[in-house]
Design an enzyme around this catalytic site. Structure first.
Site, PDB file in Angstrom:
ATOM      1  N   HIS A   1      23.428  40.175   8.557  1.00 49.89           N
ATOM      2  CA  HIS A   1      23.950  39.170   9.346  1.00 49.89           C
ATOM      3  C   HIS A   1      23.786  39.569  10.828  1.00 49.89           C
ATOM      4  CE1 HIS A   1      26.024  35.286   9.136  1.00 49.89           C
ATOM      5  NE2 HIS A   1      26.527  35.821  10.401  1.00 49.89           N
TER       6      HIS A   1
ATOM      7  N   HIS B   1      25.795  25.634  12.961  1.00 50.58           N
ATOM      8  CA  HIS B   1      27.152  25.693  13.091  1.00 50.58           C
ATOM      9  C   HIS B   1      27.768  24.096  13.223  1.00 50.58           C
ATOM     10  CE1 HIS B   1      26.862  30.044  15.072  1.00 50.58           C
ATOM     11  NE2 HIS B   1      27.202  30.002  13.801  1.00 50.58           N
TER      12      HIS B   1
ATOM     13  N   TYR C   1      27.618  33.867  21.631  1.00 51.01           N
ATOM     14  CA  TYR C   1      26.162  34.158  21.756  1.00 51.01           C
ATOM     15  C   TYR C   1      25.781  34.432  23.275  1.00 51.01           C
ATOM     16  CZ  TYR C   1      25.803  34.239  17.030  1.00 51.01           C
ATOM     17  OH  TYR C   1      26.036  34.446  15.642  1.00 51.01           O
TER      18      TYR C   1
ATOM     19  N   ARG D   1      20.611  37.756  12.335  1.00 48.36           N
ATOM     20  CA  ARG D   1      20.934  36.219  12.758  1.00 48.36           C
ATOM     21  C   ARG D   1      21.687  36.455  14.039  1.00 48.36           C
ATOM     22  NH1 ARG D   1      22.365  31.272  10.628  1.00 48.36           N
ATOM     23  NH2 ARG D   1      24.747  30.555  11.053  1.00 48.36           N
TER      24      ARG D   1
ATOM     25  N   LYS E   1      26.440  23.998   4.380  1.00 50.86           N
ATOM     26  CA  LYS E   1      27.749  23.478   3.963  1.00 50.86           C
ATOM     27  C   LYS E   1      28.123  22.259   4.412  1.00 50.86           C
ATOM     28  CE  LYS E   1      29.311  28.371   5.546  1.00 50.86           C
ATOM     29  NZ  LYS E   1      30.247  29.097   6.371  1.00 50.86           N
TER      30      LYS E   1
ATOM     31  N   ARG F   1      21.017  32.953   7.030  1.00 52.54           N
ATOM     32  CA  ARG F   1      22.382  33.552   6.367  1.00 52.54           C
ATOM     33  C   ARG F   1      21.534  34.479   5.077  1.00 52.54           C
ATOM     34  NH1 ARG F   1      24.659  28.666   7.484  1.00 52.54           N
ATOM     35  NH2 ARG F   1      26.186  28.608   8.909  1.00 52.54           N
TER      36      ARG F   1
END
Length: 300
Positions: free
Chosen positions: A244, A270, A279, A247, A171, A147
């Site tokens: 992005h 993710h 995807y 990515r 995260k 990212r």
């Protein structure tokens, strides 16, 4: 004034390990809700779900996008759950509040040829110091699927050249390990030994960040976005591209190459595999689109 915002901000930063940009978005959403309460003379102590429903109805009337409304819903829900945990409020005023569904829009992706042309545009730039940095950033965005915020926050001690990997704590403070590809390693080594030394010398403050600005300071997301835009235009790519997009292209090309969803999920970091599933649809559409372009060329 909404209570305990400073404490809530600290919780987001320390316990949830949210980025500064995410925290800023949460606080901005809460400020807009606070302004709504003031405008409508609603006492916070008397707040209930009728008021929160009115707030979201007001957002819909003002034509806010479903994605923005969903984000504000998430911000307010987190905040009110925090207040309940602290027993500042008894009932969550978000109960019974529903938000619109976000339509699934397939993101734009680049072909291998377009990516190579963008790479070449960076390599042929006259400012060799900055172009080497930018070429390295483009490689990290694509071959590592980072990212743009991760590129900005990448530190030298995140990179382990001896093991050919990058180690992140993303995260939720979850560790994410990304293999360092041959090309990412090549451009990082070149950038660190050449351009970064010069950029670093331009600032009195030493920095552990990998990518530095022209003044030797840490690089911003906007600076990367402007660089990407410049090289995309130089390469003659007419698609609407952001950092992005690389990515998205990274993930799609992996699936085209036979990688399974679980592998791609781990590389992208993710939490939910349903986020990665887009995807598979992207890959199918991408292959069909490229086939039709090739077919049309052959006919001509």
């Amino acid at each position: 004034m909404l209570p305990d915002l400073d404490d809530f901000s600290r919780i987001l930063k320390i316990e949830r390990n949210y980025s500064n940009n995410t925290i800023s978005s949460y606080l901005s959403d809460l400020k807009s809700f606070d302004n709504f309460l003031k405008k409508n003379r609603i006492d916070f102590k008397k707040l209930n779900n009728k008021h929160t429903k009115l707030f979201f109805r007001d957002l819909s009337k003002k034509k806010f996008s479903p994605r923005t409304i969903k984000r504000k819903f998430s911000s307010l829900s987190s905040y009110f759950n925090f207040l309940r945990d602290r027993r500042i409020i008894r009932d969550n005023p978000m109960n019974g509040v529903f938000t619109p569904k976000i339509p699934k829009i397939l993101p734009e992706i680049l072909t291998i040829e377009e990516i190579n042309n963008i790479f070449l545009a960076a390599e042929s730039s006259k400012n060799k110091i900055l172009s080497l940095r930018d070429r390295c950033i483009l490689e990290m965005l694509y071959s590592s699927g980072l990212r743009v915020s991760e590129v900005c926050e990448l530190k030298i001690n995140n990179i382990q050249f001896d093991l050919d990997l990058i180690r992140f704590f993303g995260k939720g403070n979850k560790e994410r390990i990304i293999p360092l590809t041959y090309y990412a390693r090549k451009w990082l080594k070149k950038y660190l030994s050449e351009s970064r030394k010069i950029l670093s010398s331009r600032s009195k403050r030493s920095s552990n960040y990998v990518f530095l600005s022209n003044n030797g300071l840490s690089l911003t997301r906007m600076a990367i976005w402007l660089s990407v835009k410049k090289y995309v235009n130089s390469a003659g790519v007419l698609k609407k591209i952001s950092p992005h997009t690389f990515r998205h292209s990274f993930a799609t090309h992996l699936i085209d190459g036979g990688a399974n969803l679980v592998e791609v999920q781990a590389l992208l970091g993710h939490a939910d595999i349903s986020t990665t599933e887009i995807y598979t649809h992207l890959s199918r559409e991408f292959v069909e689109s490229e086939y039709m372009k090739a077919f049309q060329k052959d006919k001509n």
